[in-house]
Design a protein around this motif. Sequence first.
Motif, PDB file in Angstrom:
ATOM      1  N   PHE A 180      20.896  84.631  21.474  1.00 25.26           N
ATOM      2  CA  PHE A 180      19.846  84.037  20.785  1.00 25.26           C
ATOM      3  C   PHE A 180      20.011  82.342  20.964  1.00 25.26           C
ATOM      4  O   PHE A 180      18.993  81.538  21.146  1.00 25.26           O
ATOM      5  CB  PHE A 180      19.970  84.179  19.211  1.00 25.26           C
ATOM      6  CG  PHE A 180      19.240  85.293  18.673  1.00 25.26           C
ATOM      7  CD1 PHE A 180      17.880  85.248  18.392  1.00 25.26           C
ATOM      8  CD2 PHE A 180      19.753  86.417  18.709  1.00 25.26           C
ATOM      9  CE1 PHE A 180      17.159  86.232  18.108  1.00 25.26           C
ATOM     10  CE2 PHE A 180      18.994  87.742  18.219  1.00 25.26           C
ATOM     11  CZ  PHE A 180      17.866  87.433  18.023  1.00 25.26           C
ATOM     12  N   ALA A 181      21.289  81.749  21.093  1.00 22.78           N
ATOM     13  CA  ALA A 181      21.588  80.481  21.008  1.00 22.78           C
ATOM     14  C   ALA A 181      21.520  79.758  22.574  1.00 22.78           C
ATOM     15  O   ALA A 181      21.412  78.580  22.602  1.00 22.78           O
ATOM     16  CB  ALA A 181      23.061  80.252  20.574  1.00 22.78           C
ATOM     17  N   ASN A 182      21.541  80.649  23.522  1.00 26.08           N
ATOM     18  CA  ASN A 182      21.562  80.081  24.991  1.00 26.08           C
ATOM     19  C   ASN A 182      20.519  80.929  25.738  1.00 26.08           C
ATOM     20  O   ASN A 182      20.308  82.055  25.361  1.00 26.08           O
ATOM     21  CB  ASN A 182      22.877  80.354  25.399  1.00 26.08           C
ATOM     22  CG  ASN A 182      23.905  79.710  24.904  1.00 26.08           C
ATOM     23  OD1 ASN A 182      24.012  78.228  24.842  1.00 26.08           O
ATOM     24  ND2 ASN A 182      24.759  80.481  23.967  1.00 26.08           N
ATOM     25  N   SER A 183      20.185  80.181  26.802  1.00 22.66           N
ATOM     26  CA  SER A 183      19.187  80.819  27.635  1.00 22.66           C
ATOM     27  C   SER A 183      19.826  81.884  28.405  1.00 22.66           C
ATOM     28  O   SER A 183      21.015  81.804  28.715  1.00 22.66           O
ATOM     29  CB  SER A 183      18.700  79.645  28.575  1.00 22.66           C
ATOM     30  OG  SER A 183      17.662  80.224  29.659  1.00 22.66           O
ATOM     31  N   THR A 184      19.199  83.294  28.537  1.00 24.57           N
ATOM     32  CA  THR A 184      19.636  84.129  29.405  1.00 24.57           C
ATOM     33  C   THR A 184      18.652  84.577  30.334  1.00 24.57           C
ATOM     34  O   THR A 184      17.584  84.608  30.323  1.00 24.57           O
ATOM     35  CB  THR A 184      19.719  85.205  28.378  1.00 24.57           C
ATOM     36  OG1 THR A 184      20.702  84.935  27.216  1.00 24.57           O
ATOM     37  CG2 THR A 184      20.248  86.670  29.329  1.00 24.57           C
ATOM     38  N   PRO A 185      19.196  84.806  31.673  1.00 29.53           N
ATOM     39  CA  PRO A 185      18.196  85.071  32.674  1.00 29.53           C
ATOM     40  C   PRO A 185      17.487  86.087  32.371  1.00 29.53           C
ATOM     41  O   PRO A 185      18.076  87.225  32.030  1.00 29.53           O
ATOM     42  CB  PRO A 185      19.011  85.170  33.909  1.00 29.53           C
ATOM     43  CG  PRO A 185      20.439  84.329  33.547  1.00 29.53           C
ATOM     44  CD  PRO A 185      20.439  84.419  32.429  1.00 29.53           C
ATOM     45  N   LEU A 186      16.302  86.305  32.728  1.00 22.63           N
ATOM     46  CA  LEU A 186      15.364  87.550  32.342  1.00 22.63           C
ATOM     47  C   LEU A 186      14.498  87.802  33.477  1.00 22.63           C
ATOM     48  O   LEU A 186      13.723  86.926  33.873  1.00 22.63           O
ATOM     49  CB  LEU A 186      14.854  87.206  30.770  1.00 22.63           C
ATOM     50  CG  LEU A 186      13.680  88.211  30.399  1.00 22.63           C
ATOM     51  CD1 LEU A 186      14.494  89.684  30.120  1.00 22.63           C
ATOM     52  CD2 LEU A 186      13.029  87.806  29.385  1.00 22.63           C
ATOM     53  N   GLN A 187      14.464  88.907  33.586  1.00 20.30           N
ATOM     54  CA  GLN A 187      13.486  89.392  34.650  1.00 20.30           C
ATOM     55  C   GLN A 187      12.584  90.501  34.261  1.00 20.30           C
ATOM     56  O   GLN A 187      13.183  91.296  33.712  1.00 20.30           O
ATOM     57  CB  GLN A 187      14.155  89.825  36.054  1.00 20.30           C
ATOM     58  CG  GLN A 187      13.218  90.490  37.155  1.00 20.30           C
ATOM     59  CD  GLN A 187      13.874  90.932  38.068  1.00 20.30           C
ATOM     60  OE1 GLN A 187      14.904  90.516  38.582  1.00 20.30           O
ATOM     61  NE2 GLN A 187      13.354  92.044  38.777  1.00 20.30           N
ATOM     62  N   THR A 188      11.182  90.221  34.144  1.00 17.73           N
ATOM     63  CA  THR A 188      10.240  91.568  33.812  1.00 17.73           C
ATOM     64  C   THR A 188       9.604  92.018  34.906  1.00 17.73           C
ATOM     65  O   THR A 188       9.697  91.534  35.899  1.00 17.73           O
ATOM     66  CB  THR A 188       9.358  91.071  32.848  1.00 17.73           C
ATOM     67  OG1 THR A 188       8.502  90.168  33.373  1.00 17.73           O
ATOM     68  CG2 THR A 188       9.912  90.566  31.515  1.00 17.73           C
ATOM     69  N   GLU A 189       9.247  93.163  34.810  1.00 16.95           N
ATOM     70  CA  GLU A 189       8.600  94.141  36.104  1.00 16.95           C
ATOM     71  C   GLU A 189       7.674  95.139  35.680  1.00 16.95           C
ATOM     72  O   GLU A 189       7.907  95.841  34.671  1.00 16.95           O
ATOM     73  CB  GLU A 189       9.801  94.732  37.005  1.00 16.95           C
ATOM     74  CG  GLU A 189       9.171  95.465  38.048  1.00 16.95           C
ATOM     75  CD  GLU A 189      10.416  96.337  38.822  1.00 16.95           C
ATOM     76  OE1 GLU A 189       9.880  96.988  39.741  1.00 16.95           O
ATOM     77  OE2 GLU A 189      11.505  96.539  38.423  1.00 16.95           O
ATOM     78  N   LEU A 190       6.641  95.097  36.026  1.00 17.84           N
ATOM     79  CA  LEU A 190       5.534  95.955  35.757  1.00 17.84           C
ATOM     80  C   LEU A 190       5.361  97.096  36.815  1.00 17.84           C
ATOM     81  O   LEU A 190       5.278  96.585  37.952  1.00 17.84           O
ATOM     82  CB  LEU A 190       4.142  95.355  35.289  1.00 17.84           C
ATOM     83  CG  LEU A 190       2.966  96.219  35.397  1.00 17.84           C
ATOM     84  CD1 LEU A 190       3.141  97.061  33.946  1.00 17.84           C
ATOM     85  CD2 LEU A 190       1.561  95.583  35.410  1.00 17.84           C
ATOM     86  N   ILE A 191       5.439  98.407  36.453  1.00 19.62           N
ATOM     87  CA  ILE A 191       5.167  99.254  37.358  1.00 19.62           C
ATOM     88  C   ILE A 191       4.053 100.094  37.071  1.00 19.62           C
ATOM     89  O   ILE A 191       3.833 100.699  35.634  1.00 19.62           O
ATOM     90  CB  ILE A 191       6.372 100.458  37.226  1.00 19.62           C
ATOM     91  CG1 ILE A 191       7.770  99.480  37.711  1.00 19.62           C
ATOM     92  CG2 ILE A 191       6.370 101.671  38.321  1.00 19.62           C
ATOM     93  CD1 ILE A 191       9.053 100.324  37.389  1.00 19.62           C
ATOM     94  N   VAL A 192       3.097 100.141  37.968  1.00 18.25           N
ATOM     95  CA  VAL A 192       1.717 100.985  37.795  1.00 18.25           C
ATOM     96  C   VAL A 192       1.778 102.103  38.358  1.00 18.25           C
ATOM     97  O   VAL A 192       1.838 102.415  39.473  1.00 18.25           O
ATOM     98  CB  VAL A 192       0.648 100.017  38.138  1.00 18.25           C
ATOM     99  CG1 VAL A 192      -0.776 100.726  37.965  1.00 18.25           C
ATOM    100  CG2 VAL A 192       0.694  98.618  37.549  1.00 18.25           C
ATOM    101  N   ASP A 193       1.557 103.196  37.496  1.00 22.12           N
ATOM    102  CA  ASP A 193       1.302 104.622  38.203  1.00 22.12           C
ATOM    103  C   ASP A 193       0.087 105.048  38.600  1.00 22.12           C
ATOM    104  O   ASP A 193      -0.836 104.574  37.960  1.00 22.12           O
ATOM    105  CB  ASP A 193       2.081 105.762  37.153  1.00 22.12           C
ATOM    106  CG  ASP A 193       3.627 105.556  37.111  1.00 22.12           C
ATOM    107  OD1 ASP A 193       4.135 105.002  38.023  1.00 22.12           O
ATOM    108  OD2 ASP A 193       4.135 105.903  35.943  1.00 22.12           O
TER     109      ASP A 193
END
Length: 193
Positions: A180-193
């Motif tokens: 919560f206190a620090n920035s965390t690398p985050l990656q989102t990915e969408l998979i379309v079936d």
Amino acid sequence: MSTTAIPVAEIPTVDAQAPFAPITPAERSTKLASLGAWVQGIAADPSKAALTVRVSGAAAGAVGSVYSAGGHRLVVDEPAALGGDGLAANPVEFALTALLSCQVVTYRVWAEKLGITLDTIEATADGALDVRGFLGLDDAVRPGFQGISVQVRVSGPETAERYRELQDAVDAHCPVLDLFANSTPLQTELIVD
């Protein structure tokens, strides 16, 4: 979203494993001793420290969802005002629950490590949320919490100074507080079936 605090003793349980069986300080120390062996193993071989935590789930109901985490089933929902059925806590309540539960674990672990006796620990978190960001009504408003306050109440035979020493250790080592206190690398990915 409810803002009324419920005393811990009055919180209804939904998990067959809760409430936990009473435990003595000696039994807690025995359980936490296994952590010491794990820590020694990591100190000897730092490559053993890297973990991957996975949670997976799927949508259910109107806006609810069901997740599997560490062999446990978690249900998430929204109140009727946000299109849900009010069957479970909502995502932001789970986020605060993750923060508080991690604080409790970290207090227990570091109390043991520092030789500080804790008789009880209770925690409360309040998250200030402006839903205009979530609803897309104002893009200048952050969709997440604008701020969070955490209150941890402890009791035991130690001095207030010793408990402040414990708080400093907890605040420096609590994984979810860090998230919560620090920035965390985050990656989102969408998979379309």
